[in-house]
Design an enzyme around this catalytic site. Sequence first.
Site, PDB file in Angstrom:
ATOM      1  N   GLY A 180     -10.096 -37.723  -5.595  1.00  0.00           N
ATOM      2  CA  GLY A 180     -10.600 -36.797  -4.937  1.00  0.00           C
ATOM      3  C   GLY A 180      -9.878 -35.941  -3.928  1.00  0.00           C
ATOM      4  O   GLY A 180     -10.662 -35.480  -2.773  1.00  0.00           O
ATOM      5  N   ASN A 200      -8.508 -33.069  -4.157  1.00  0.00           N
ATOM      6  CA  ASN A 200      -8.775 -31.779  -4.210  1.00  0.00           C
ATOM      7  C   ASN A 200     -10.008 -31.482  -3.521  1.00  0.00           C
ATOM      8  O   ASN A 200     -10.337 -30.471  -2.766  1.00  0.00           O
ATOM      9  CB  ASN A 200      -8.785 -31.096  -5.653  1.00  0.00           C
ATOM     10  N   ARG A 234     -22.452 -37.221 -24.646  1.00  0.00           N
ATOM     11  CA  ARG A 234     -22.326 -36.612 -23.314  1.00  0.00           C
ATOM     12  C   ARG A 234     -23.472 -35.739 -22.729  1.00  0.00           C
ATOM     13  O   ARG A 234     -23.358 -35.372 -21.448  1.00  0.00           O
ATOM     14  CB  ARG A 234     -20.733 -35.781 -23.133  1.00  0.00           C
ATOM     15  N   MET A 273     -11.942 -35.720 -15.176  1.00  0.00           N
ATOM     16  CA  MET A 273     -11.159 -36.114 -16.677  1.00  0.00           C
ATOM     17  C   MET A 273     -11.945 -36.207 -17.790  1.00  0.00           C
ATOM     18  O   MET A 273     -11.598 -36.981 -18.937  1.00  0.00           O
ATOM     19  CB  MET A 273     -10.309 -37.281 -16.496  1.00  0.00           C
ATOM     20  N   ILE A 313     -14.462 -34.041 -20.919  1.00  0.00           N
ATOM     21  CA  ILE A 313     -14.302 -32.899 -21.670  1.00  0.00           C
ATOM     22  C   ILE A 313     -16.057 -32.441 -21.960  1.00  0.00           C
ATOM     23  O   ILE A 313     -16.751 -33.292 -22.418  1.00  0.00           O
ATOM     24  CB  ILE A 313     -13.792 -32.707 -22.895  1.00  0.00           C
ATOM     25  N   HIS A 352      -5.649 -27.439 -12.959  1.00  0.00           N
ATOM     26  CA  HIS A 352      -5.083 -28.177 -13.960  1.00  0.00           C
ATOM     27  C   HIS A 352      -3.442 -28.359 -13.632  1.00  0.00           C
ATOM     28  O   HIS A 352      -2.942 -27.364 -13.090  1.00  0.00           O
ATOM     29  CB  HIS A 352      -5.064 -27.545 -15.256  1.00  0.00           C
ATOM     30  N   GLU A 377     -12.738 -23.720 -24.567  1.00  0.00           N
ATOM     31  CA  GLU A 377     -11.341 -24.123 -24.869  1.00  0.00           C
ATOM     32  C   GLU A 377     -10.694 -24.836 -23.921  1.00  0.00           C
ATOM     33  O   GLU A 377     -10.425 -24.462 -22.789  1.00  0.00           O
ATOM     34  CB  GLU A 377     -10.527 -22.794 -25.129  1.00  0.00           C
ATOM     35  N   LEU A 378     -10.120 -26.079 -24.246  1.00  0.00           N
ATOM     36  CA  LEU A 378      -9.474 -27.073 -23.326  1.00  0.00           C
ATOM     37  C   LEU A 378      -8.595 -26.519 -22.565  1.00  0.00           C
ATOM     38  O   LEU A 378      -7.542 -26.121 -23.106  1.00  0.00           O
ATOM     39  CB  LEU A 378      -9.451 -28.407 -24.005  1.00  0.00           C
ATOM     40  N   GLN A 416       0.393 -31.756  -6.467  1.00  0.00           N
ATOM     41  CA  GLN A 416      -0.965 -31.632  -5.859  1.00  0.00           C
ATOM     42  C   GLN A 416      -0.980 -30.959  -4.402  1.00  0.00           C
ATOM     43  O   GLN A 416      -2.004 -30.251  -4.210  1.00  0.00           O
ATOM     44  CB  GLN A 416      -1.329 -33.055  -5.756  1.00  0.00           C
TER      45      GLN A 416
HETATM   46  C1  GAR Z   1      -5.193 -33.265  -9.769  1.00  0.00           C
HETATM   47  O1  GAR Z   1      -3.950 -33.210  -9.790  1.00  0.00           O
HETATM   48  C2  GAR Z   1      -5.668 -32.429 -10.918  1.00  0.00           C
HETATM   49  O2  GAR Z   1      -4.748 -31.188 -11.314  1.00  0.00           O
HETATM   50  C3  GAR Z   1      -5.773 -33.400 -12.131  1.00  0.00           C
HETATM   51  O3  GAR Z   1      -6.112 -34.370 -11.575  1.00  0.00           O
HETATM   52  C4  GAR Z   1      -5.681 -34.555 -10.405  1.00  0.00           C
HETATM   53  C5  GAR Z   1      -6.887 -35.301  -9.531  1.00  0.00           C
HETATM   54  O4  GAR Z   1      -6.521 -35.457  -8.150  1.00  0.00           O
HETATM   55  N1  GAR Z   1      -6.409 -32.707 -13.066  1.00  0.00           N
HETATM   56  C6  GAR Z   1      -6.479 -32.996 -14.385  1.00  0.00           C
HETATM   57  O5  GAR Z   1      -5.323 -33.371 -15.027  1.00  0.00           O
HETATM   58  C7  GAR Z   1      -7.516 -32.139 -15.222  1.00  0.00           C
HETATM   59  N2  GAR Z   1      -6.883 -32.179 -16.455  1.00  0.00           N
HETATM   60  P1  GAR Z   1      -7.443 -35.613  -7.151  1.00  0.00           P
HETATM   61  O6  GAR Z   1      -8.575 -36.522  -7.567  1.00  0.00           O
HETATM   62  O7  GAR Z   1      -6.733 -36.465  -5.946  1.00  0.00           O
HETATM   63  O8  GAR Z   1      -7.976 -34.199  -6.468  1.00  0.00           O
END
Ligand code: GAR
Length: 219
Positions: free
Chosen positions: A17, A19, A70, A95, A97, A114, A148-149, A176
């Site tokens: 978390g 972000n 889901r 993570m 879909i 992403h 679209e993923l 990040q």
């Molecule tokens: C982030 O780097 C994000 O880009 C990636 O997961 C990480 C989560 O970090 N997302 C994906 O890979 C989505 N396909 P966080 O939980 O510390 O924000």
Amino acid sequence: MSTRGALRLGILISGRGSNMAAIARQCRAGHIAAEVAVVISERPEAAGLGTAREYGIPARSIAWPGAARREQFEAAAAAALADAGAELIVLAGFMRILSPSFVTTRAGAILNVHPSLLPQYPGLHTHRRVLEAGERVHGATVHFVTSELDGGPRVLQSRIAVRPGDTEETLSARVQATEHIIYPRVIGWRAEGRLEWREERPWLDGQPLEQPLLEDFDA
Ligand code: GAR
């Protein structure tokens, strides 16, 4: 002067978390006209749920019953988002879909970050694949979510150099760090009304956004 209130965000996470925390800090500091109304995870042990609670943000865990069912998660998440008055759904390291019907009925109302320069490297293990391919540059993308993923319209990308000796860990940390800057920025544009969703595509400052914006970082 704008009469717009703070844009209410519903953030979905699966893990750390960081972000989510970066977005929450920018909201709290008044740097973006938004507030985190609720944080939801399908993993009760997600560290980000604890971080959200430390920030005083309502945090909910909702079980993921498997991809085939889901819709159960989505119905509960939709109810929690509605309860919280969330106007924008922010996927931040979520993570799973989401189903096409969940996504298409919320077109323009879901953002994702992403860890690659999309359309390159959709999917998982982006840092490892970038290193294996010998790429010289890497980065992250904030985009609208479609069915679209990792393929929805891109808004803003960060680009960094891959350094000799980089590992998955060092690369991931630098990517990040840029996500923590570009994701709140895009949410801020949305909150100010600069970023809109019209005619099934993004518009920025009154113009259709044909190409994502790209920012180089010396990270
Ligand atoms: C982030 O780097 C994000 O880009 C990636 O997961 C990480 C989560 O970090 N997302 C994906 O890979 C989505 N396909 P966080 O939980 O510390 O924000």
